[in-house]
Design a protein around this motif. Structure first.
Motif, short mmCIF file in Angstrom:
data_model
loop_
_atom_site.label_atom_id
_atom_site.label_comp_id
_atom_site.label_asym_id
_atom_site.label_seq_id
_atom_site.Cartn_x
_atom_site.Cartn_y
_atom_site.Cartn_z
N THR A 53 20.84 15.19 80.72
CA THR A 53 20.05 16.43 80.70
C THR A 53 20.20 17.14 79.36
N MET A 86 15.55 22.95 80.21
CA MET A 86 16.26 21.99 79.36
C MET A 86 16.13 22.37 77.90
N ALA A 87 14.95 22.84 77.50
CA ALA A 87 14.76 23.25 76.10
C ALA A 87 15.69 24.40 75.73
N ARG A 88 15.95 25.31 76.68
CA ARG A 88 16.88 26.41 76.41
C ARG A 88 18.30 25.89 76.17
N ILE A 89 18.70 24.90 76.98
CA ILE A 89 20.01 24.29 76.76
C ILE A 89 20.07 23.67 75.36
N GLY A 90 19.01 22.94 75.02
CA GLY A 90 18.96 22.31 73.70
C GLY A 90 19.00 23.30 72.57
N LEU A 143 16.76 24.21 86.40
CA LEU A 143 16.60 22.77 86.21
C LEU A 143 15.98 22.08 87.42
N GLY A 185 17.31 17.97 76.66
CA GLY A 185 17.10 19.34 76.20
C GLY A 185 17.22 19.48 74.71
N TYR A 186 18.17 18.78 74.13
CA TYR A 186 18.36 18.83 72.68
C TYR A 186 17.16 18.23 71.96
#
Length: 352
Positions: A18, A340-344, A331, A22-23
């Motif tokens: 995940t 996921m983009a926020r995590i990245g 998620l 995201g990254y």
């Protein structure tokens, strides 16, 4: 390589896949970026993380900007590389129709470390506009094989038995066997093959090795290119753990294995952590005044915070940087890509 390579390693269950997705999403949404995301985990978790169908060939991820993704499928890669190395249709037909090709393609598919290294270089080779390639690896120490064993195929192809089998191929054109007399071990193996399958089978095997030389040579070249790419200064190897003692222990083992291979971790990422200051605030709550359910939740949070503190203290010395990421929300809903983009984005900020 002109693109930047990002490799994520970690124990199973720490949220590595995940996080890799995201990254890659966060990188792809930055200006002037063209990003690839390659899953080399045999379990193919990446397709579940993105909730899209993925194949061995990269394809755009809907709603993800300039992001393309693929999942390693070694048998498919082997057949594609064979076609690539045999532009002549008749030669290609001979190779693909050889009974040993199908057997070896399926058998070698278990050597995902070799195929992964070749596939990484192939992506960069075929996409000159690529700016970043994010690689999601298999869980645990198995992922290290992808980073440390580029020479296995080359050693096999250079062996005496393979040279002899190529000489036995129909139309090989040599009047004398390579290297003089056949030595004892190779003589026994070839004699056994003749007794089991006859001279026709031996000829087909020799024909296979003659035809597949170009495919293997290209694979070896790509594996060596990936090895050089891994040692480039810009390459980022990220070791991921979560608030778990076993995950932290795997992180220590991975960093040690990387060091043995002459590689280093850019950062250790502690995933699924409590937000900063949470433990301090929770400790101020009056447990005596809370009902039994609320008190149980508070005690659990305090225990989790204590484990988190020990895990973070234990991994800080493993790399030059430690990035702590809070557990993500959203998620499981329709906004999964955004979550996921926020995590990245948080990971990017922590690394920079």
């Amino acid at each position: 390589m002109t693109a930047r390579l990002h490799v994520l390693l970690g124990a199973g269950g720490v949220g590595k896949t995940t996080l890799a997705a995201g990254y890659a999403l966060a990188l792809a949404r930055a200006p002037d970026r063209r990003v690839g995301l390659l899953g080399i985990d045999p379990s193919r978790r990446l397709k579940d993380a993105l909730a899209v169908a993925l194949s061995d060939l990269d394809a755009p991820v809907p709603g993800a900007g300039a992001l393309r993704a693929a999942i390693l499928q070694p048998a498919v890669s082997m057949r594609r590389w064979a076609a690539e190395a045999c532009p002549d249709p008749r030669t290609r037909e001979r190779l693909v129709g050889n009974p040993f090709f199908a057997a070896v393609a399926d058998r070698l598919a278990t050597a995902t470390d070799i195929f992964a290294a070749a596939r990484v270089a192939e992506w960069a080779e075929h996409d000159p506009e690529l700016t970043d390639l994010v690689v999601d690896t298999a869980p645990g120490l198995n992922a290290i094989e992808f980073l440390t064993r580029p020479e296995r195929v080359a050693a096999f192809l250079g062996g005496r038995l393979v040279s002899w089998l190529r000489w036995l191929a129909p139309g090989a054109g040599a009047t004398h066997p390579p290297g003089g007399l056949l030595r004892g071990g190779a003589r026994r193996i070839i004699g056994g093959l003749v007794r089991i399958g006859g001279s026709r089978m031996l000829g087909e095997l020799g024909d296979f090795f003659s035809l597949v030389q170009g495919t293997f040579a290209r694979m070896i070249g790509r594996v060596q290119a990936t090895e050089r790419w891994l040692h480039e200064e810009a390459t980022q190897i990220l070791v991921v753990t979560s608030v778990r003692h076993d995950g932290a222990e795997t992180a220590r083992q991975l960093v040690g294995a990387l060091s043995t291979a002459g590689l280093g971790a850019r950062a250790v990422v502690v995933n699924r952590a409590l937000p900063a200051g949470f433990a301090t605030e929770a400790a101020l709550l009056d447990l005596a005044a809370a009902d039994s359910h609320a008190a149980a939740v508070i005690r659990y949070a305090l225990a989790y915070a204590a484990i988190q503190e020990r895990v973070v203290d234990g991994v800080r010395r493993l790399a030059g940087r430690t990035v702590i990421l809070s557990d993500a929300r959203g998620l499981d809903g329709d906004g999964r890509l955004e979550a996921m983009a926020r995590i990245g984005t948080d990971l990017r900020a922590g690394l920079e």
